[in-house]
Design an enzyme around this catalytic site. Structure first.
Site, PDB file in Angstrom:
ATOM      1  N   ILE A  57       0.831  -1.218   0.000  1.00 48.52           N
ATOM      2  CA  ILE A  57       0.000   0.000   0.000  1.00 48.52           C
ATOM      3  C   ILE A  57       0.858   1.258   0.000  1.00 48.52           C
ATOM      4  CG2 ILE A  57      -0.250   0.161   2.529  1.00 48.52           C
ATOM      5  CD1 ILE A  57      -3.281   0.822   1.913  1.00 48.52           C
TER       6      ILE A  57
ATOM      7  N   TYR B 127      -8.426 -10.465  15.296  1.00 47.44           N
ATOM      8  CA  TYR B 127      -7.374 -11.076  14.465  1.00 47.44           C
ATOM      9  C   TYR B 127      -7.605 -12.588  14.345  1.00 47.44           C
ATOM     10  CZ  TYR B 127      -2.473 -12.224  13.215  1.00 47.44           C
ATOM     11  OH  TYR B 127      -1.326 -12.683  12.617  1.00 47.44           O
TER      12      TYR B 127
HETATM   13  N1  SER Z   1       2.798 -12.236  15.408  1.00 45.36           N
HETATM   14  C1  SER Z   1       1.365 -12.146  15.347  1.00 45.36           C
HETATM   15  C2  SER Z   1       0.829 -11.193  16.334  1.00 45.36           C
HETATM   16  O1  SER Z   1       1.392 -11.105  17.395  1.00 45.36           O
HETATM   17  C3  SER Z   1       0.756 -13.487  15.599  1.00 45.36           C
HETATM   18  O2  SER Z   1       0.518 -14.125  14.420  1.00 45.36           O
HETATM   19  O3  SER Z   1      -0.162 -10.584  16.083  1.00 45.36           O
END
Ligand code: SER
Length: 313
Positions: free
Chosen positions: A35, A141
């Protein structure tokens, strides 16, 4: 993999993966996108295009124009940032993924995207976390990563897209800093060890998470993408880890080289809660059995290399 499109190529994984893929498959055969555009080898040493992954049409056009046969989709927000901006994370992480999968379907490309230990949740078994187990993450996430695994499986089963993925642990590297992750402490601690011989950890003592050194992560991506598809039962996504460590373990490994290194704690409740919802130590045996995953770096070997490389930097 002959002609590869990468998204998020200026990120922590992307910047090193672009260089590695260019050395293996040829500079002209790796089209890096991000981006933003910075003064990086990623931009200067081969084809580069600015791309916002939520722009489906532009992604498709870049892939088609360059005749790519492989898409490696890395662009995403990490766990702590996603927790601060959950709707943005959903739109970017899921919107970008579906655009990349659609491009792969329409152009008949092989496809890779990383999942994460963040795909697991507090009801997942914490130790020797199996490949197939309960996945009820409590972070945005994690919701994105589980959805991504399922969507990638769906594109394989429904449309025959050759999708593959890895559940990465925290990745430790010296070239590009990660940003907005929960496992970032394990990178910062080395930078601070070199600068100040001391580090204040936002993750608490005794909090174990899986980690891996970047060279092993890059090799795992290539090995999985080159693996014989008839051997792959899981595809999206394989548990992979090289070590399960807590902040005091990293400090002890640093003290082998810098005996006076000082570690203290100022725990960030948000990232601590995320870390506590993730496994302590995942089981990588499916990746070993199905495509020969192995990690060359343990904590001691990684620490020696990190300190040497960062000192030189
Ligand atoms: N390294 C990533 C995080 O801490 C985990 O997949 O969000």
């Amino acid at each position: 993999m002959k002609k590869i499109l990468l998204t998020g190529a200026l990120g922590q994984i992307g910047s090193e993966l672009t260089a590695k893929l260019r050395s293996v498959y040829g500079s002209d055969n790796v089209i890096a996108t991000d981006i933003r555009e910075t003064d990086s080898h990623v931009v200067h040493n081969g084809p580069f295009e600015k791309l916002d992954v939520t722009d489906a049409e532009k992604m498709f056009d870049i892939a088609k124009k360059n005749n790519v046969d492989t898409i490696i989709h890395l662009a995403a927000l990490l766990s702590a940032t996603a927790e601060k901006k959950p709707l943005l994370a959903w739109n970017l992480n899921m919107g970008g993924l579906v655009n990349a999968l659609e491009t792969a379907r329409e152009l008949d490309c092989q496809f890779f995207t990383p999942s994460s230990i963040g795909a697991f949740g507090p009801t997942t078994p914490k130790d020797k976390t199996p490949q197939d187990t309960i996945m009820r993450p409590t972070t945005m996430y994690g919701v994105n990563k589980v959805s991504g695994e399922l969507l990638s499986d769906y594109y394989f089963q429904k449309f025959g897209v050759d999708t593959r993925g890895l559940r990465f642990p925290g990745l430790i590297s010296y070239e590009t800093l990660p940003g907005g992750g929960t496992t970032d402490y394990a990178v910062e601690i080395y930078y601070e060890a070199i600068k100040n011989n001391a580090y204040t950890s936002y993750i608490g003592e005794g909090t174990y998470m899986d980690m891996m050194y970047m060279p092993d992560a890059l090799q795992a991506i290539i090995d999985l993408m080159e693996a014989d598809p008839s051997k792959l039962e899981h595809r999206n996504s394989f548990n992979v880890s090289a070590m399960s460590i807590a902040p005091e373990d990293v400090a002890a490994a640093i003290r082998v080289h810098q005996p006076d290194f000082k570690l203290d704690y100022d725990v960030d409740p948000v990232r601590q809660a995320i870390a506590e919802s993730w496994p302590d130590a995942i089981d990588s045996s499916a990746a070993k059995a199905e495509w020969g995953f192995k990690a060359d770096y343990d904590l001691a070997k990684m620490t020696a290399d990190m300190l040497e490389k960062l000192k030189a930097k």
